[in-house]
Scaffold this active site. Structure first.
Site, PDB file in Angstrom:
ATOM      1  N   ARG A  37      26.682  44.298  43.252  1.00 32.40           N
ATOM      2  CA  ARG A  37      25.643  45.081  42.584  1.00 32.40           C
ATOM      3  C   ARG A  37      24.565  45.658  43.504  1.00 32.40           C
ATOM      4  NH1 ARG A  37      27.663  41.544  39.011  1.00 32.40           N
ATOM      5  NH2 ARG A  37      28.036  42.340  36.915  1.00 32.40           N
ATOM      6  N   ASP A 103      36.682  34.136  47.286  1.00 29.26           N
ATOM      7  CA  ASP A 103      37.192  34.341  48.647  1.00 29.26           C
ATOM      8  C   ASP A 103      37.704  33.076  49.330  1.00 29.26           C
ATOM      9  OD1 ASP A 103      34.727  33.036  49.459  1.00 29.26           O
ATOM     10  OD2 ASP A 103      33.740  34.981  49.251  1.00 29.26           O
ATOM     11  N   HIS A 118      35.011  31.730  38.847  1.00 27.58           N
ATOM     12  CA  HIS A 118      35.598  33.048  38.578  1.00 27.58           C
ATOM     13  C   HIS A 118      36.992  33.199  39.171  1.00 27.58           C
ATOM     14  CE1 HIS A 118      31.396  35.013  37.780  1.00 27.58           C
ATOM     15  NE2 HIS A 118      31.861  34.341  36.749  1.00 27.58           N
TER      16      HIS A 118
END
Length: 260
Positions: A37, A103, A118
């Protein structure tokens, strides 16, 4: 960074025996991974919709091309922040890391108790038979097959039921932790901790943003993030707007002074 707040946070971490850590994109940007963002983030390049479940089913090839280019970083290495958290876990101070990141850098650094809220970009699964493919498998399939995203391990008639989706939580999607049992485990970990350490997240995306509300009464909330969060002014919160790697290094040096 003010030395007084740094010393206060150092003392809180020194006295804590069960720290739960919440991490977001801000810890990964220090390893060269784009966030979402910010002004240079992924959503400046493409709309959020491209990371939705609807888009995945409408355009699986386009989704994979975007995801493999922007979300998959096998070459990325853990930074000092990741390494210190792994050290603190080994020392018995950090009991769990709950991360928004996909990651795998916490595990690369050596952390064991990691909840990937997530999901992860390391693997993908058939949405019908749940057969697991590594992301490298999917890259190989993409380079050699037209319908690389269709599982060939199951025979359900509807092709879309056999789509192979990366094990990340997309908009409109749910992950393994988005269940009553999953939430309860996370909330219990937070409630039973004696310090909540938040690193690199603005705590504005639900439901992750609600987690600090479940810490026990009087348990300190330490936030290290360059931007503001809704929790910056709540009771028992201590905020440092600075680099995570530099901040944790200074705290760790105070906790473990070198022997000369």
């Amino acid at each position: 960074m003010e030395s007084s707040i740094l010393q206060t946070c150092t003392n809180l971490i020194k006295n804590a025996q069960s720290i739960v850590v919440l991490t977001g994109a801000g810890i990964s940007t220090e390893s060269g991974i784009k966030d979402f963002r910010s002004q240079t983030g992924i959503y400046q390049m493409a709309p959020e919709y491209i990371l939705s479940l609807n888009y995945f089913y409408q355009n699986p090839k386009g989704f994979y091309q975007f995801a493999l280019e922007n979300l998959y970083h096998p070459e990325a290495l853990p930074n000092k922040g990741h390494e210190i958290l792994a050290q603190w876990e080994q020392e018995g101070k950090v009991t769990s890391i709950i991360t928004q990141n996909i990651d795998g850098l916490h595990q690369k650094a050596g952390s064991k108790q990691v909840i990937e809220f997530h999901g992860t970009m390391k693997i993908a699964s058939c949405q019908n038979c749940r057969h697991v493919y590594s992301t490298q498998d999917m890259i190989n399939r993409l380079n050699t097959m037209d319908d690389f995203y269709v599982c060939d391990q199951c025979r359900t008639p509807a092709e879309k039921d056999r789509y192979i989706k990366p094990d990340v939580v997309l908009f409109g999607d749910t992950g393994k932790w988005f269940s009553i049992d999953g939430f309860n485990k996370i909330l219990n970990l937070i409630n039973e901790s004696d310090c909540l350490l938040v690193l690199g997240t603005s705590l504005k995306v639900t439901p992750f943003s609600t987690f600090p509300q479940y810490r026990s009464e009087g348990s300190p909330l330490i936030i290290v993030n360059k931007g503001d969060s809704p929790y910056d002014t709540v009771k028992d919160s201590y905020v440092i707007h600075h680099s995570i790697g530099e901040t944790l290094t200074k705290i760790n040096d105070c906790l473990n002074p070198p022997n000369y």
